[in-house]
Enzyme design. Structure first.
Site, short mmCIF file in Angstrom:
data_model
loop_
_atom_site.label_atom_id
_atom_site.label_comp_id
_atom_site.label_asym_id
_atom_site.label_seq_id
_atom_site.Cartn_x
_atom_site.Cartn_y
_atom_site.Cartn_z
N ARG A 8 -2.85 16.14 -9.36
CA ARG A 8 -3.83 15.05 -9.49
C ARG A 8 -5.15 15.46 -10.17
NH1 ARG A 8 -5.94 12.72 -5.65
NH2 ARG A 8 -6.13 10.71 -6.67
N PRO A 49 0.82 -1.22 0.00
CA PRO A 49 0.00 0.00 0.00
C PRO A 49 0.85 1.26 0.00
CG PRO A 49 0.11 -0.92 2.21
CD PRO A 49 0.85 -1.88 1.32
N CYS A 75 0.00 29.47 -14.72
CA CYS A 75 -0.42 30.02 -16.01
C CYS A 75 -0.93 28.91 -16.92
CB CYS A 75 0.75 30.74 -16.65
SG CYS A 75 1.39 31.99 -15.56
N GLU A 76 -2.06 28.37 -16.55
CA GLU A 76 -2.58 27.16 -17.19
C GLU A 76 -4.06 27.09 -16.83
OE1 GLU A 76 -1.66 23.85 -19.34
OE2 GLU A 76 -0.03 25.14 -18.70
N TYR A 134 -5.85 13.26 -13.34
CA TYR A 134 -6.86 12.20 -13.20
C TYR A 134 -8.27 12.73 -12.99
CZ TYR A 134 -2.51 10.04 -11.42
OH TYR A 134 -1.23 9.62 -11.24
C1 LIG Z 1 2.15 2.57 -7.15
C2 LIG Z 1 2.42 1.19 -6.74
C3 LIG Z 1 1.97 0.71 -5.51
C4 LIG Z 1 1.15 1.54 -4.57
O1 LIG Z 1 -0.06 1.91 -5.10
P1 LIG Z 1 -1.15 2.66 -4.18
O2 LIG Z 1 -2.28 2.92 -5.07
O3 LIG Z 1 -0.50 3.92 -3.70
O4 LIG Z 1 -1.45 1.75 -3.05
C5 LIG Z 1 2.30 -0.58 -5.16
N1 LIG Z 1 3.02 -1.37 -5.97
C6 LIG Z 1 3.47 -0.94 -7.17
C7 LIG Z 1 4.26 -1.85 -8.02
C8 LIG Z 1 3.18 0.33 -7.60
O5 LIG Z 1 3.60 0.74 -8.80
#
Ligand SMILES: *Cc1c(COP(=O)(O)O)cnc(C)c1O
Length: 444
Positions: free
Chosen positions: A340, A302, A371-372, A344
């Site tokens: 973000r 995580p 500036c965007e 996204y």
């Molecule tokens: C980004 C990533 C994570 C963590 O993802 P979260 O969405 O932040 O939990 C874990 N393993 C790998 C290989 C990643 O690229």
């Protein structure tokens, strides 16, 4: 500093559910996190500033350790990394997941044991691999066929390196296309469907200096359902059974990655970690039993779910502009500290801080100072109608993938990170200044 909370005004209108657990309401529209008033932080350290609740980070690590007592929990450093964060992870018994020589070197020089670090990356540079081998990283996750020979050559004929393989089990999950990493039309991993994973595994097993300890997958990010993980796990166990049949090798580890979803706004769903832990464990035991496999050690990674909810971004309002039907509230940060929303379409729930307003709420769009036109921090949010320059805004759930993705756009400089814990505030990362920009600029 003494703080007296006012629990009696904690009404429905004050849903603090996505905020750190330590958050309390103060008089005059104030908020305290980790026992420290956010208004005081803004005054003492200036804005924009990021506040990180150490207790919340540690609490989240403990929640993982308790929910997954038999698993290895690796914090995905790319969500947010600093030396304090490295120390907290070590003290809480987590491992680390890194994806560059930079993240790796920062962690190891901060004292993190390299054997508890895993190196990822779809395109590892020669420097990434050399640094990993020099520092003695625990495992390298192989992401492409060409990497096998490169890593084997770098290890040398008499060396040894533990590796895993990133597999794409073909489960589509996650909050947005750009964070879905488990379909066959994106850049990560080796496909289960087209035989790419099997081919790479056979090649790794033929390299005596590489020890394949397990399979890895990471199916996406901001996933709030357990089901995609269970589907992926079944497919991964299927591949483990195939490896046992084809090569006589029982792999001891299965890394199911991260991607655990969190709530950014009140009322949003989050992944239920207890449910995930229980169902993953049951599924793992059952599918291994069906395939006649010894149950491998589960690894999880995580990132967002550990750092995200522990962070709060503080901004000061610079201008308020009424354009037709729209109200634009412009603050002193923006896409350079939080890309973000632009990347996204991420949504946030900012809140007026340090002033009690009786004005009716209006729909407003909180924008940055860059500036965007796409420099939006929070579209269509309810804010008091009398919001004006000089007001403070606080945005919760700001701890992951904001500062770690920050840029130098417009030379505004990246905000500081202030840790709060048990009533005290301290700077973890100082504000980036013009001198920092100048010192890198060495041409003439
Ligand atoms: C980004 C990533 C994570 C963590 O993802 P979260 O969405 O932040 O939990 C874990 N393993 C790998 C290989 C990643 O690229």
């Amino acid at each position: 500093m003494t703080i007296s909370a006012l629990p009696e005004i904690l009404t429905g209108a004050d849903d603090l559910s996505p905020w750190p657990a330590s958050t309390t309401l103060l008089p005059h529209g104030g908020l305290a996190v980790g026992g420290v008033s956010l208004t005081e932080i803004a005054e003492r350290f200036d804005t924009p500033a990021y506040v990180l609740d150490e207790g919340e980070v540690r609490g989240r690590c403990r929640t993982y350790r308790e929910a997954f007592p038999d698993a290895e929990v690796l914090y995905a450093a790319k969500a947010f990394l600093s030396r304090a964060m490295v120390r907290w992870m070590q003290e809480e018994g987590l491992g680390l997941d890194v994806c560059s020589a930079g993240e790796l070197e920062l962690a190891v020089t901060a004292g993190f044991p390299p054997e508890r670090i895993v190196l990822h990356g779809n395109a590892k540079s020669p420097r990434d691999i050399a640094t990993a081998l020099r520092l003695g990283v625990g495992r390298i996750v192989i992401d492409s066929p060409s990497e096998i020979a490169r890593i084997a050559a770098a290890v040398g004929p008499h060396g040894h390196q533990s590796v895993m393989v990133r597999v794409v089990p073909g489960v589509s999950a996650g909050g947005h296309d750009k964070i879905r990493t488990d379909t066959d039309d994106q850049k990560f991993g080796l496909s289960l469907a087209d035989g790419g994973a099997r081919h790479a595994i056979a090649k790794i097993l033929s390299q005596p200096q590489l020890e394949l300890t397990g399979l890895h997958c990471h199916i996406g990010s901001q996933i709030t359902e357990v089901k995609p993980y269970l589907t992926a796990l079944r497919r991964m166990v299927g591949l483990m059974a195939h490896i046992r049949d084809a090569h006589g090798t029982a792999l001891p580890e299965l890394d199911m990655g991260g991607g655990h979803g969190i709530a950014y706004r009140p009322g949003e769903p989050a992944l239920d970690l207890t449910l995930l832990a229980r169902q993953l464990r049951t599924e793992l035991i059952e599918s291994c039993a069906a395939a006649g496999l010894t149950v491998p050690r589960l690894v999880i990674e995580p990132g967002r779910a550990i750092a995200g909810p522990a962070g709060v971004a503080l901004y000061r309002v610079l201008t308020v502009k009424h354009t037709g039907e729209r109200v634009f509230v412009a603050v002193d940060g923006g896409m350079s500290d939080n890309p973000r929303p632009a990347l996204y379409g991420a949504r946030y729930a900012p809140r007026l801080l340090g002033r009690h307003s009786t004005a009716e709420c209006r729909t407003a769009t909180v924008v940055g100072r860059h500036c965007e036109a796409g420099d939006i921090l929070a579209a269509d949010v309810d804010l008091p109608g009398d919001i004006h320059p000089g007001d403070l805004l606080a945005v919760p759930v700001a701890g992951a993938y904001q500062l770690s993705m920050a840029s130098g756009y417009n030379m505004v400089g990246r905000p500081p990170v202030i840790a709060v814990h048990e009533g005290a505030a301290r700077v973890l990362v100082r504000r980036e200044t013009l001198d920092d920009f100048r010192s890198r600029d060495i041409g003439r």
